[in-house]
Design an enzyme around this catalytic site. Structure first.
Site, short mmCIF file in Angstrom:
data_model
loop_
_atom_site.label_atom_id
_atom_site.label_comp_id
_atom_site.label_asym_id
_atom_site.label_seq_id
_atom_site.Cartn_x
_atom_site.Cartn_y
_atom_site.Cartn_z
N LYS A 276 -20.67 -14.55 16.43
CA LYS A 276 -21.60 -15.26 17.33
C LYS A 276 -23.01 -15.06 16.80
O LYS A 276 -23.46 -13.94 16.62
CB LYS A 276 -21.46 -14.69 18.74
CG LYS A 276 -22.63 -14.95 19.69
CD LYS A 276 -22.26 -14.58 21.12
CE LYS A 276 -23.38 -13.88 21.86
NZ LYS A 276 -23.00 -13.49 23.24
N LYS B 124 -26.99 -15.46 17.34
CA LYS B 124 -28.06 -15.69 18.30
C LYS B 124 -28.95 -16.78 17.71
O LYS B 124 -29.27 -16.74 16.50
CB LYS B 124 -28.87 -14.40 18.50
CG LYS B 124 -28.10 -13.33 19.27
CD LYS B 124 -27.92 -13.73 20.71
CE LYS B 124 -27.36 -12.57 21.53
NZ LYS B 124 -27.20 -12.94 22.96
N GLU C 108 -23.53 -21.11 23.83
CA GLU C 108 -23.66 -20.29 25.03
C GLU C 108 -25.07 -20.39 25.60
O GLU C 108 -26.06 -20.19 24.87
CB GLU C 108 -23.32 -18.84 24.64
CG GLU C 108 -23.41 -17.83 25.76
CD GLU C 108 -23.06 -16.42 25.28
OE1 GLU C 108 -22.54 -16.27 24.14
OE2 GLU C 108 -23.31 -15.46 26.02
N ASP D 12 -23.43 -18.19 30.45
CA ASP D 12 -23.51 -16.73 30.59
C ASP D 12 -24.44 -16.45 31.78
O ASP D 12 -23.98 -16.32 32.92
CB ASP D 12 -24.04 -16.14 29.27
CG ASP D 12 -24.34 -14.64 29.34
OD1 ASP D 12 -24.20 -14.04 30.41
OD2 ASP D 12 -24.74 -14.05 28.29
C1 NPQ Z 1 -25.63 -11.95 25.66
N1 NPQ Z 1 -25.28 -9.70 24.64
O1 NPQ Z 1 -24.48 -12.30 25.52
C2 NPQ Z 1 -26.07 -10.49 25.54
C3 NPQ Z 1 -27.49 -10.38 25.43
C4 NPQ Z 1 -28.14 -9.04 25.35
C5 NPQ Z 1 -24.01 -8.84 22.80
O2 NPQ Z 1 -25.23 -10.79 22.67
C6 NPQ Z 1 -30.37 -4.64 26.08
C7 NPQ Z 1 -29.73 -4.94 27.26
C8 NPQ Z 1 -30.25 -5.47 25.02
C9 NPQ Z 1 -29.01 -6.11 27.37
C10 NPQ Z 1 -29.41 -7.54 24.06
C11 NPQ Z 1 -24.90 -9.89 23.36
C12 NPQ Z 1 -29.54 -6.65 25.12
C13 NPQ Z 1 -28.91 -6.98 26.31
C14 NPQ Z 1 -28.72 -8.71 24.19
C15 NPQ Z 1 -28.22 -8.17 26.41
O3 NPQ Z 1 -26.45 -12.79 25.98
MG MG Z 2 -25.14 -14.50 26.21
#
Ligand code: NPQ
Ligand code: MG
Length: 371
Positions: free
Chosen positions: A161, A163, A213, A238
């Site tokens: 995935k 970003k 997403e 999400d």
């Molecule tokens: C998401 N997670 O799906 C989140 C976003 C995310 C693994 O991409 C600190 C606390 C840092 C919460 C970084 C992934 C973070 C966080 C990313 C959440 O959107």
């Molecule tokens: Mg997300």
């Protein structure tokens, strides 16, 4: 079950590498852990709120305060405490789903440890291993990104995935597709776009992404429905999915074809299971999101990811995706063919290393619960 004591512990853990998203860059996590002592067993919970309110409005200091001052008094008033009674007892407090989820998880862990039952079985998991994906942060350059992705593919992850954000979308996706062929690929915008960006997002269509997403704002459900008519790539939500009802509504208006399930975002693992159920009833596949959890939250996510409608690989990465050698629980490791084991011991099925915990603790607060 009788609640006797709560421990609210803050820990600081450095990440293996900085993690950049459209909302900021993280170098370390400041995490709130909850430990409950009851008459039958101890239970652990992890609050997934970040140090700052960037992913959502919750943040670690706020969650800490709301648990101590507003949620704990209500939990302490429940006569015969059980996991199912947590949500209703806390429902008069508006919002704060991550704080509520952390408390509920600790109650679940205590109850299930006392009964010798794994969380996965309690929730209805049907798998003992789940496919693991990895979330790749925004990189400094395309060559840097390709090197990072190459490493994760060498590790054996089942899906990648990326970003994305305006200015970092079509080119990185094209580069990964060209270099790595037909890897299972998806993107996550963390609400960084608007509907005016639909033509740009449609340029992702030729790359056969599994999903995009949360491209638009959290409260822009109608915008996602309109975007879904303008792009071919399936939309996954999400941030917008704050409850089972929100999931039902988003599906009903055509805002998403896939749902990311995070217990913290919806107020707990029992509500997360209801999100799963609503999606299953509508033929909408789900996958388990991640919030850079330690072994406590990671164990719980893996249990959830074992449910039948979790048919897509989750952000259920191995512990070493985020953390160096020292861990607060036993490590979760990636096994061929890109899977992580669902814990099978009682409750969370992990043992917390309280000695190591002490070494990374920034504050501890204990409250006796007398009734
Ligand atoms: C998401 N997670 O799906 C989140 C976003 C995310 C693994 O991409 C600190 C606390 C840092 C919460 C970084 C992934 C973070 C966080 C990313 C959440 O959107
Ligand atoms: Mg997300």
């Amino acid at each position: 079950m009788k609640l006797q004591e709560i421990e609210l512990r803050r820990i600081r853990l450095p990440l293996v590498a900085p993690f950049r998203t459209s909302f900021g860059v993280e170098h370390e996590r400041d995490i709130l852990l909850v430990k409950l002592t009851t008459d039958v067993a101890e239970g652990w919970g992890e609050c997934v709120a970040g140090a700052e309110p960037l992913y959502s409005s919750e943040y670690a200091d706020g969650a800490h305060r709301v648990i101590r001052d507003h949620l704990l008094p209500r939990l302490a008033g429940v006569p015969d405490l059980s996991p199912a009674r947590v949500g209703p007892a806390l429902a008069t407090v508006e919002g704060h789903p991550m704080a509520k989820a952390a408390l509920e998880l600790a109650v679940l862990d205590a109850e299930l440890r006392a009964h010798g039952m794994p969380l996965a079985g309690y929730l209805g998991a049907v798998r003992d291993k789940v496919p693991a994906g990895v979330s790749v942060g925004i990189a400094g350059s395309i060559p840097e990104l390709l090197e990072v992705v190459d490493g994760y593919l060498a590790d054996g992850y089942a899906r990648i995935k990326l970003k994305i954000q305006p200015g970092w979308d079509v080119e990185p996706v094209r580069a990964v597709r060209e270099r790595f062929g037909d890897v299972v690929l998806q993107v996550d915008a963390n609400a960084a776009y608007t509907l005016a960006d639909a033509p740009r997002l449609a340029r992702l269509d030729p790359f056969d992404l599994l999903l995009i997403e949360q491209p638009l704002a959290t409260d822009d459900v109608r915008g996602h429905a309109e975007l879904a008519r303008r792009v071919r790539t399936p939309i996954c939500l999400d941030e917008s999915i704050t409850s089972a009802r929100a999931a039902a509504d988003a599906i009903a208006v055509g805002a998403c074809a896939i749902v990311n399930v995070k217990a913290g975002r919806v107020g707990g693992f029992l509500e997360a299971r209801r999100v799963h159920d609503v999606c299953a009833a509508n033929g909408v596949p789900v996958w388990c999101g991640g919030m850079l959890e330690t072994g406590v939250g990671r164990a719980a996510n893996l249990a959830l990811a074992g449910l039948p409608n979790f048919t897509l690989p989750g952000d259920t990465s191995a512990s070493d995706r985020y953390w160096r050698r020292e861990l607060i629980t036993e490590p979760f490791v990636l096994e061929p063919p890109g899977v992580v084991r669902v814990p099978s011991g009682p409750g969370l099925g992990v043992t917390v290393d309280e000695e190591f915990l002490e070494a990374i603790t920034t504050s501890v607060e204990r409250r006796r619960v007398d009734r």
